[in-house]
Write a protein that holds these residues in place. Sequence first.
Motif, PDB file in Angstrom:
ATOM      1  N   PRO A  42      25.274  23.327  58.162  1.00 40.40           N
ATOM      2  CA  PRO A  42      26.133  24.368  57.602  1.00 40.40           C
ATOM      3  C   PRO A  42      25.450  25.737  57.617  1.00 40.40           C
ATOM      4  O   PRO A  42      24.220  25.823  57.707  1.00 40.40           O
ATOM      5  CB  PRO A  42      26.370  23.901  56.165  1.00 40.40           C
TER       6      PRO A  42
ATOM      7  N   ARG B  71      27.131  39.312  46.415  1.00 40.96           N
ATOM      8  CA  ARG B  71      27.588  39.448  45.021  1.00 40.96           C
ATOM      9  C   ARG B  71      27.391  40.883  44.549  1.00 40.96           C
ATOM     10  O   ARG B  71      26.389  41.504  44.890  1.00 40.96           O
ATOM     11  CB  ARG B  71      26.754  38.536  44.107  1.00 40.96           C
ATOM     12  N   GLU B  72      28.350  41.334  43.783  1.00 39.75           N
ATOM     13  CA  GLU B  72      28.237  42.674  43.209  1.00 39.75           C
ATOM     14  C   GLU B  72      28.678  42.618  41.763  1.00 39.75           C
ATOM     15  O   GLU B  72      29.668  41.973  41.435  1.00 39.75           O
ATOM     16  CB  GLU B  72      29.167  43.632  43.956  1.00 39.75           C
TER      17      GLU B  72
ATOM     18  N   GLU C  68      25.611  39.281  55.691  1.00 38.44           N
ATOM     19  CA  GLU C  68      24.644  38.267  55.257  1.00 38.44           C
ATOM     20  C   GLU C  68      24.774  37.001  56.093  1.00 38.44           C
ATOM     21  O   GLU C  68      23.784  36.363  56.436  1.00 38.44           O
ATOM     22  CB  GLU C  68      24.856  37.926  53.773  1.00 38.44           C
TER      23      GLU C  68
ATOM     24  N   PRO D 131      24.752  45.714  43.737  1.00 32.54           N
ATOM     25  CA  PRO D 131      24.645  44.503  44.546  1.00 32.54           C
ATOM     26  C   PRO D 131      23.546  43.602  43.996  1.00 32.54           C
ATOM     27  O   PRO D 131      22.485  44.097  43.627  1.00 32.54           O
ATOM     28  CB  PRO D 131      24.284  45.018  45.938  1.00 32.54           C
ATOM     29  N   THR D 132      23.824  42.317  43.893  1.00 32.56           N
ATOM     30  CA  THR D 132      22.808  41.409  43.373  1.00 32.56           C
ATOM     31  C   THR D 132      22.293  40.471  44.459  1.00 32.56           C
ATOM     32  O   THR D 132      21.569  39.548  44.165  1.00 32.56           O
ATOM     33  CB  THR D 132      23.370  40.607  42.182  1.00 32.56           C
ATOM     34  N   THR D 133      22.700  40.696  45.696  1.00 32.94           N
ATOM     35  CA  THR D 133      22.158  39.918  46.816  1.00 32.94           C
ATOM     36  C   THR D 133      21.851  40.864  47.974  1.00 32.94           C
ATOM     37  O   THR D 133      22.308  42.006  47.984  1.00 32.94           O
ATOM     38  CB  THR D 133      23.175  38.877  47.323  1.00 32.94           C
ATOM     39  N   GLY D 134      21.104  40.363  48.931  1.00 32.35           N
ATOM     40  CA  GLY D 134      20.871  41.137  50.154  1.00 32.35           C
ATOM     41  C   GLY D 134      19.650  42.041  50.107  1.00 32.35           C
ATOM     42  O   GLY D 134      18.862  42.010  49.157  1.00 32.35           O
ATOM     43  N   THR D 135      19.525  42.846  51.165  1.00 33.16           N
ATOM     44  CA  THR D 135      18.359  43.704  51.309  1.00 33.16           C
ATOM     45  C   THR D 135      18.531  44.978  50.488  1.00 33.16           C
ATOM     46  O   THR D 135      19.505  45.698  50.660  1.00 33.16           O
ATOM     47  CB  THR D 135      18.150  44.053  52.799  1.00 33.16           C
TER      48      THR D 135
ATOM     49  N   GLU E  42      28.380  27.099  38.317  1.00 36.06           N
ATOM     50  CA  GLU E  42      28.901  27.729  39.525  1.00 36.06           C
ATOM     51  C   GLU E  42      30.424  27.553  39.637  1.00 36.06           C
ATOM     52  O   GLU E  42      31.039  28.070  40.548  1.00 36.06           O
ATOM     53  CB  GLU E  42      28.232  27.137  40.771  1.00 36.06           C
TER      54      GLU E  42
ATOM     55  N   ARG F  47      22.008  23.397  43.586  1.00 33.07           N
ATOM     56  CA  ARG F  47      23.170  24.269  43.401  1.00 33.07           C
ATOM     57  C   ARG F  47      24.420  23.614  43.957  1.00 33.07           C
ATOM     58  O   ARG F  47      24.357  22.877  44.947  1.00 33.07           O
ATOM     59  CB  ARG F  47      22.964  25.574  44.175  1.00 33.07           C
TER      60      ARG F  47
ATOM     61  N   ARG G 264      14.154  42.403  48.998  1.00 31.34           N
ATOM     62  CA  ARG G 264      15.378  41.637  49.282  1.00 31.34           C
ATOM     63  C   ARG G 264      15.592  40.550  48.227  1.00 31.34           C
ATOM     64  O   ARG G 264      14.639  39.930  47.758  1.00 31.34           O
ATOM     65  CB  ARG G 264      15.254  40.993  50.670  1.00 31.34           C
TER      66      ARG G 264
ATOM     67  N   LEU H  42      19.127  34.325  48.628  1.00 35.83           N
ATOM     68  CA  LEU H  42      19.628  33.067  48.086  1.00 35.83           C
ATOM     69  C   LEU H  42      19.582  32.070  49.239  1.00 35.83           C
ATOM     70  O   LEU H  42      20.385  32.148  50.166  1.00 35.83           O
ATOM     71  CB  LEU H  42      21.061  33.223  47.567  1.00 35.83           C
TER      72      LEU H  42
ATOM     73  N   LEU I 227      20.023  28.360  50.629  1.00 31.05           N
ATOM     74  CA  LEU I 227      20.632  27.056  50.354  1.00 31.05           C
ATOM     75  C   LEU I 227      20.401  26.190  51.573  1.00 31.05           C
ATOM     76  O   LEU I 227      20.642  26.637  52.696  1.00 31.05           O
ATOM     77  CB  LEU I 227      22.141  27.230  50.102  1.00 31.05           C
TER      78      LEU I 227
ATOM     79  N   GLY J 287      21.846  23.432  52.595  1.00 26.70           N
ATOM     80  CA  GLY J 287      23.038  22.889  53.255  1.00 26.70           C
ATOM     81  C   GLY J 287      23.119  21.376  53.296  1.00 26.70           C
ATOM     82  O   GLY J 287      24.079  20.825  53.807  1.00 26.70           O
TER      83      GLY J 287
ATOM     84  N   ALA K  13      11.696  26.386  55.211  1.00 24.52           N
ATOM     85  CA  ALA K  13      12.773  27.184  55.826  1.00 24.52           C
ATOM     86  C   ALA K  13      12.919  28.527  55.123  1.00 24.52           C
ATOM     87  O   ALA K  13      13.119  29.561  55.764  1.00 24.52           O
ATOM     88  CB  ALA K  13      14.083  26.403  55.775  1.00 24.52           C
TER      89      ALA K  13
ATOM     90  N   THR L 272      10.069  30.782  56.262  1.00 21.58           N
ATOM     91  CA  THR L 272      10.327  31.287  57.619  1.00 21.58           C
ATOM     92  C   THR L 272      11.339  32.415  57.567  1.00 21.58           C
ATOM     93  O   THR L 272      11.163  33.462  58.194  1.00 21.58           O
ATOM     94  CB  THR L 272      10.898  30.158  58.513  1.00 21.58           C
ATOM     95  N   LYS L 273      12.408  32.188  56.791  1.00 28.75           N
ATOM     96  CA  LYS L 273      13.471  33.199  56.678  1.00 28.75           C
ATOM     97  C   LYS L 273      12.918  34.512  56.124  1.00 28.75           C
ATOM     98  O   LYS L 273      13.208  35.594  56.644  1.00 28.75           O
ATOM     99  CB  LYS L 273      14.583  32.638  55.777  1.00 28.75           C
TER     100      LYS L 273
ATOM    101  N   GLU M 263      12.717  38.088  57.943  1.00 28.14           N
ATOM    102  CA  GLU M 263      13.344  39.285  57.361  1.00 28.14           C
ATOM    103  C   GLU M 263      12.388  40.481  57.430  1.00 28.14           C
ATOM    104  O   GLU M 263      12.820  41.610  57.617  1.00 28.14           O
ATOM    105  CB  GLU M 263      13.740  39.035  55.899  1.00 28.14           C
TER     106      GLU M 263
END
Lengths: 212, 219
Positions: A160, A166-167, A187, B22-26, B58, B144, B176, B179, B181, B183, B207, B210-211, B215
């Motif tokens: 997957p 998220r904001e 993303e 924003p709470t995710t990302g770069t 969640e 999660r 950054r 998150l 996951l 999978g 993983a 590596t990610k 980045e």
Amino acid sequence: MKRLIRHFIFALALGLVLSACVFSNANVNLAYKPVEGSKSPLSTVKPLKIALVVEDQRPIAERESIGNKRNGYGSVTAQVKSNSDVLTVFSDALKTELGNNGHTVVADKEPLYDVMLRVQLKRYWTDSVIHFWDVELVGTINSDFVLGKRDGDKPILSQPGQGTFRESRQFVTDSAYENVLNGALSEFVRNFSRDPNIIKALQQAGQTATPM
Amino acid sequence: MIHALRISLAIIALSLLASCTPTTGTKIAVNQSEISKIKSIGVLVKKDEDFSVRLSREEMSNTGAAFGLIGVGIEAAVRRSSDKDKEEQIKPSLGNFDPQAPLTERLRFHLQEGAIATSEVTDGGEKTAADAILEVTVRQWGLRRCPGPAPEVVQAGFNVNGKLYRASGHATVWEREELYLNGDCRPWSMFRSEELANDILPRALDALATKLVYEILYP
């Protein structure tokens, strides 16, 4: 007294005007904006001819719209709709990323491809969760990646993929939905092009590929 | 009266400023010329909290919101309690597993693969000879909820903040919120086995490392 009534009517009218937005659909422009000149680890893989097949496997209920609009009590009041075809935007984003990193995307009907990448889109959705202090807006894209030499062969990779954005907001406007959905797409593409398993699988496919 | 009005205005101004975070990302993208100057990185991994299960939380349904802010609070508390029960059932199979050491090792390994010399640094990194410090804070880790209609299905996940800053001056060159996951979705009860600590979490950490390195090296 008259002044008080005037204030009350004004407040009521303002409230009605503002809340009316909640009952109309939000129409958003989905787009993928790659970072100019940016390369990802996909560029470390020998250039490949990739047959990209994108399939819509979203639940039927999630195909007409791409998100929920909610009022302050959490009830769904309207939908978030895309001005363009979701599958085309999604597929073009992946094509752009592969192309920017030196790969050629070809149609799956073309016989001379090195590897087939099947992307099964499971979810493309935005929703909001009401917290004590704020409203959290979440954009989510989920898919399955199946990578193989030929359709029908045992896949080199099957896993997957996801992109979440998220904001946290105090006020949610229509542009906020557009922002989180486009953030989720960025993303998603970023995760795809920096996923160690995908890079490894493409490298493996490249070892036996015919020279371009 | 004027004082109360000023306070109200200040609150409104603050909430407007706080909106759209924003709470995710770069958050800070690394500059290619900046990264080419960094030849050695000290790695520091911190941890905010212990293993957790985020399954019910969640699934926040907005039902609570129908009863106002107190309703939101009650729903959150009920869901937290439900997750806590599952956590307690899974914890024994974790043994002494702690993500800090394996994540440090994997980050160093993958940075070295990218021709960057590494060292391990202790909190603050003041004494390091490295050009920069990669500080990774594991904000939340564990299991999660997986997307999709199947209930009670979870996967390994790590919510981390990664920050690369110059050792001298501490100027941040990259930041950054990641998150990750893995999978590999299974019913939560299937994680009550040693496979979680011996295989699933170490692979997910590799993983993730590596990610994070990708980045930085491929901004």
